[in-house]
Every structure is written in structure tokens, then in C-alpha cells.
Motif scaffolding. Structure first.
Motif, PDB file in Angstrom:
ATOM      1  N   TYR A  59       0.857  -1.182   0.000  1.00 48.98           N
ATOM      2  CA  TYR A  59       0.000   0.000   0.000  1.00 48.98           C
ATOM      3  C   TYR A  59       0.892   1.230   0.000  1.00 48.98           C
ATOM      4  O   TYR A  59       1.905   1.281   0.693  1.00 48.98           O
ATOM      5  N   PHE A  60       0.531   2.209  -0.804  1.00 47.49           N
ATOM      6  CA  PHE A  60       1.336   3.421  -0.965  1.00 47.49           C
ATOM      7  C   PHE A  60       0.403   4.614  -1.168  1.00 47.49           C
ATOM      8  O   PHE A  60      -0.786   4.450  -1.439  1.00 47.49           O
ATOM      9  N   ARG A  61       0.972   5.820  -1.030  1.00 48.59           N
ATOM     10  CA  ARG A  61       0.203   7.051  -1.220  1.00 48.59           C
ATOM     11  C   ARG A  61       0.585   7.712  -2.544  1.00 48.59           C
ATOM     12  O   ARG A  61       1.715   7.560  -3.015  1.00 48.59           O
ATOM     13  N   VAL A  62      -0.359   8.430  -3.098  1.00 47.94           N
ATOM     14  CA  VAL A  62      -0.118   9.205  -4.318  1.00 47.94           C
ATOM     15  C   VAL A  62      -0.604  10.640  -4.098  1.00 47.94           C
ATOM     16  O   VAL A  62      -1.385  10.899  -3.176  1.00 47.94           O
ATOM     17  N   ILE A  63      -0.159  11.527  -4.966  1.00 47.76           N
ATOM     18  CA  ILE A  63      -0.602  12.917  -4.868  1.00 47.76           C
ATOM     19  C   ILE A  63      -1.778  13.203  -5.806  1.00 47.76           C
ATOM     20  O   ILE A  63      -2.376  14.267  -5.742  1.00 47.76           O
ATOM     21  N   ASP A  64      -2.119  12.228  -6.668  1.00 46.53           N
ATOM     22  CA  ASP A  64      -3.235  12.401  -7.595  1.00 46.53           C
ATOM     23  C   ASP A  64      -3.969  11.065  -7.767  1.00 46.53           C
ATOM     24  O   ASP A  64      -3.602  10.233  -8.604  1.00 46.53           O
ATOM     25  N   GLU A  65      -4.999  10.875  -6.952  1.00 45.76           N
ATOM     26  CA  GLU A  65      -5.753   9.619  -6.949  1.00 45.76           C
ATOM     27  C   GLU A  65      -6.430   9.362  -8.298  1.00 45.76           C
ATOM     28  O   GLU A  65      -6.461   8.234  -8.788  1.00 45.76           O
ATOM     29  N   LYS A  66      -6.968  10.413  -8.912  1.00 43.01           N
ATOM     30  CA  LYS A  66      -7.641  10.264 -10.207  1.00 43.01           C
ATOM     31  C   LYS A  66      -6.662   9.771 -11.267  1.00 43.01           C
ATOM     32  O   LYS A  66      -6.984   8.881 -12.054  1.00 43.01           O
ATOM     33  N   LYS A  67      -5.474  10.321 -11.290  1.00 41.28           N
ATOM     34  CA  LYS A  67      -4.460   9.901 -12.260  1.00 41.28           C
ATOM     35  C   LYS A  67      -4.087   8.427 -12.049  1.00 41.28           C
ATOM     36  O   LYS A  67      -3.921   7.677 -13.019  1.00 41.28           O
ATOM     37  N   LEU A  68      -3.965   8.002 -10.789  1.00 43.78           N
ATOM     38  CA  LEU A  68      -3.671   6.603 -10.486  1.00 43.78           C
ATOM     39  C   LEU A  68      -4.763   5.701 -11.066  1.00 43.78           C
ATOM     40  O   LEU A  68      -4.465   4.697 -11.725  1.00 43.78           O
ATOM     41  N   LYS A  69      -6.013   6.069 -10.860  1.00 40.08           N
ATOM     42  CA  LYS A  69      -7.122   5.257 -11.367  1.00 40.08           C
ATOM     43  C   LYS A  69      -7.197   5.299 -12.889  1.00 40.08           C
ATOM     44  O   LYS A  69      -7.544   4.300 -13.519  1.00 40.08           O
ATOM     45  N   ASP A  70      -6.833   6.430 -13.491  1.00 38.59           N
ATOM     46  CA  ASP A  70      -6.776   6.510 -14.950  1.00 38.59           C
ATOM     47  C   ASP A  70      -5.687   5.596 -15.510  1.00 38.59           C
ATOM     48  O   ASP A  70      -5.874   4.952 -16.540  1.00 38.59           O
ATOM     49  N   LEU A  71      -4.554   5.535 -14.826  1.00 38.62           N
ATOM     50  CA  LEU A  71      -3.432   4.710 -15.271  1.00 38.62           C
ATOM     51  C   LEU A  71      -3.693   3.222 -15.102  1.00 38.62           C
ATOM     52  O   LEU A  71      -3.366   2.416 -15.970  1.00 38.62           O
ATOM     53  N   CYS A  72      -4.275   2.844 -13.978  1.00 35.24           N
ATOM     54  CA  CYS A  72      -4.337   1.427 -13.600  1.00 35.24           C
ATOM     55  C   CYS A  72      -5.736   0.844 -13.531  1.00 35.24           C
ATOM     56  O   CYS A  72      -5.882  -0.361 -13.301  1.00 35.24           O
ATOM     57  N   GLY A  73      -6.742   1.659 -13.681  1.00 38.86           N
ATOM     58  CA  GLY A  73      -8.113   1.171 -13.769  1.00 38.86           C
ATOM     59  C   GLY A  73      -8.548   0.286 -12.620  1.00 38.86           C
ATOM     60  O   GLY A  73      -8.393   0.617 -11.445  1.00 38.86           O
ATOM     61  N   ASN A  74      -9.071  -0.884 -12.960  1.00 36.15           N
ATOM     62  CA  ASN A  74      -9.640  -1.802 -11.975  1.00 36.15           C
ATOM     63  C   ASN A  74      -8.604  -2.471 -11.085  1.00 36.15           C
ATOM     64  O   ASN A  74      -8.968  -3.176 -10.142  1.00 36.15           O
ATOM     65  N   ASP A  75      -7.329  -2.288 -11.386  1.00 32.92           N
ATOM     66  CA  ASP A  75      -6.280  -2.900 -10.569  1.00 32.92           C
ATOM     67  C   ASP A  75      -6.015  -2.118  -9.281  1.00 32.92           C
ATOM     68  O   ASP A  75      -5.278  -2.576  -8.427  1.00 32.92           O
ATOM     69  N   VAL A  76      -6.601  -0.928  -9.138  1.00 30.75           N
ATOM     70  CA  VAL A  76      -6.396  -0.099  -7.948  1.00 30.75           C
ATOM     71  C   VAL A  76      -7.327  -0.555  -6.827  1.00 30.75           C
ATOM     72  O   VAL A  76      -8.538  -0.677  -7.015  1.00 30.75           O
ATOM     73  N   VAL A  77      -6.744  -0.799  -5.658  1.00 30.16           N
ATOM     74  CA  VAL A  77      -7.510  -1.218  -4.481  1.00 30.16           C
ATOM     75  C   VAL A  77      -7.197  -0.242  -3.348  1.00 30.16           C
ATOM     76  O   VAL A  77      -6.034   0.032  -3.063  1.00 30.16           O
ATOM     77  N   SER A  78      -8.230   0.278  -2.711  1.00 24.79           N
ATOM     78  CA  SER A  78      -8.046   1.178  -1.569  1.00 24.79           C
ATOM     79  C   SER A  78      -7.838   0.367  -0.300  1.00 24.79           C
ATOM     80  O   SER A  78      -8.447  -0.681  -0.117  1.00 24.79           O
ATOM     81  N   HIS A  79      -6.995   0.884   0.583  1.00 22.65           N
ATOM     82  CA  HIS A  79      -6.766   0.220   1.874  1.00 22.65           C
ATOM     83  C   HIS A  79      -8.069   0.264   2.661  1.00 22.65           C
ATOM     84  O   HIS A  79      -8.738   1.296   2.722  1.00 22.65           O
ATOM     85  N   PRO A  80      -8.460  -0.839   3.297  1.00 17.18           N
ATOM     86  CA  PRO A  80      -9.738  -0.868   4.010  1.00 17.18           C
ATOM     87  C   PRO A  80      -9.806   0.044   5.233  1.00 17.18           C
ATOM     88  O   PRO A  80     -10.890   0.449   5.643  1.00 17.18           O
ATOM     89  N   LYS A  81      -8.646   0.398   5.825  1.00 14.34           N
ATOM     90  CA  LYS A  81      -8.670   1.196   7.051  1.00 14.34           C
ATOM     91  C   LYS A  81      -7.879   2.498   6.953  1.00 14.34           C
ATOM     92  O   LYS A  81      -8.126   3.415   7.720  1.00 14.34           O
ATOM     93  N   ARG A  82      -6.923   2.579   6.048  1.00  9.06           N
ATOM     94  CA  ARG A  82      -6.054   3.755   5.955  1.00  9.06           C
ATOM     95  C   ARG A  82      -6.425   4.589   4.737  1.00  9.06           C
ATOM     96  O   ARG A  82      -6.079   4.253   3.607  1.00  9.06           O
TER      97      ARG A  82
END
Length: 131
Positions: A12-35
Motif C-alpha cells: 500500500y502506498f500514497r499518491v498525490i493524484d488519486e484520479k491519475k492513479l485510477k486513470d493509469l491502472c483502472g480496476n487494478d487499484v484497491v483502496s486500503h480498508p482502514k487507511r
């Protein structure tokens, strides 16, 4: 017929642009359940998260640089990739991505160095891991 099976996942890691991460990786992005704000990339369909197919050029392109651009400066992405083709070939690699660098670690290479160290031998051992 291609019988290759692979699996990739990251820490699990942090990014400065969540939308860009989802645009790049699509359905492979999973949010941490607690963090809140921590994400992982998980891929079980045999296609690499880190190499995307470019329909225009017909080539695979790496998205490592794109990920570096949005990665939080105090985080690293640690990718574990495991693959096999039937039982003949196996692979296990790690890819470590930081804001400024990316480096691959091949488990086979690291593992083949270790017996010589443990056996305290200076000469190269003849070890075969592909069958």
C-alpha cells in the motif's frame, strides 16, 4: 497455446493524484480498508499492471515513470510479480519504485548466489532452475 499464469501485487502506498492513479491502472487499484489515501495494485488476469498495451503503436509501454510522477515523495511502490508456465518455467521478481528511481530484483538471481555464500565456496556452482 500460451499457458502462462501470473500474479502481481504491490504494497500500500500514497499518491498525490488519486484520479491519475485510477486513470493509469483502472480496476487494478484497491483502496486500503482502514487507511484513507493508501492504495495497492493487484492484478490476477495475467497482464502486467506496469506495462500497458498501446493500440496506436502496437507496443507495450511502461507506466513506471507515470507512477513516479504521482507517487508521494515519502513512499515507495514495491511490486511482487510471480509467474509460471506449466511447471517448466517460473519467475519471481520485485520492482521497487520511488519518486527518483526504479530497480528490479530477480529472485532467481538472488537465490542462485546464496548457496555459494552459505557453503562458503569461492567457485561458481552449477545450479539449474529451468527444466
Amino acid at each position: 497455446m500460451n499457458s502462462c499464469v501470473s500474479f502481481e501485487r504491490t504494497n500500500y502506498f500514497r499518491v498525490i493524484d488519486e484520479k491519475k492513479l485510477k486513470d493509469l491502472c483502472g480496476n487494478d487499484v484497491v483502496s486500503h480498508p482502514k487507511r484513507k489515501g493508501y492504495f495497492s495494485l493487484i492484478n490476477e488476469n495475467g497482464k502486467s499492471v506496469f506495462k500497458q498495451y498501446n493500440k496506436e503503436s502496437g507496443d507495450y509501454i511502461s507506466i513506471v515513470t507515470d507512477l513516479q510522477n504521482i507517487l508521494h515523495s515519502e513512499d515507495a511502490i514495491i511490486v511482487t510479480h510471480i509467474g509460471r508456465e506449466k511447471t517448466r518455467y517460473t519467475s519471481a521478481e520485485g520492482l521497487v519504485i520511488t519518486k527518483k528511481a526504479a530497480e528490479t530484483v530477480d529472485l532467481k538471481i538472488v537465490s542462485m548466489r546464496k548457496p555459494r555464500e552459505l557453503l562458503k565456496r569461492k567457485e561458481k556452482l552449477e545450479l539449474q532452475m529451468d527444466y
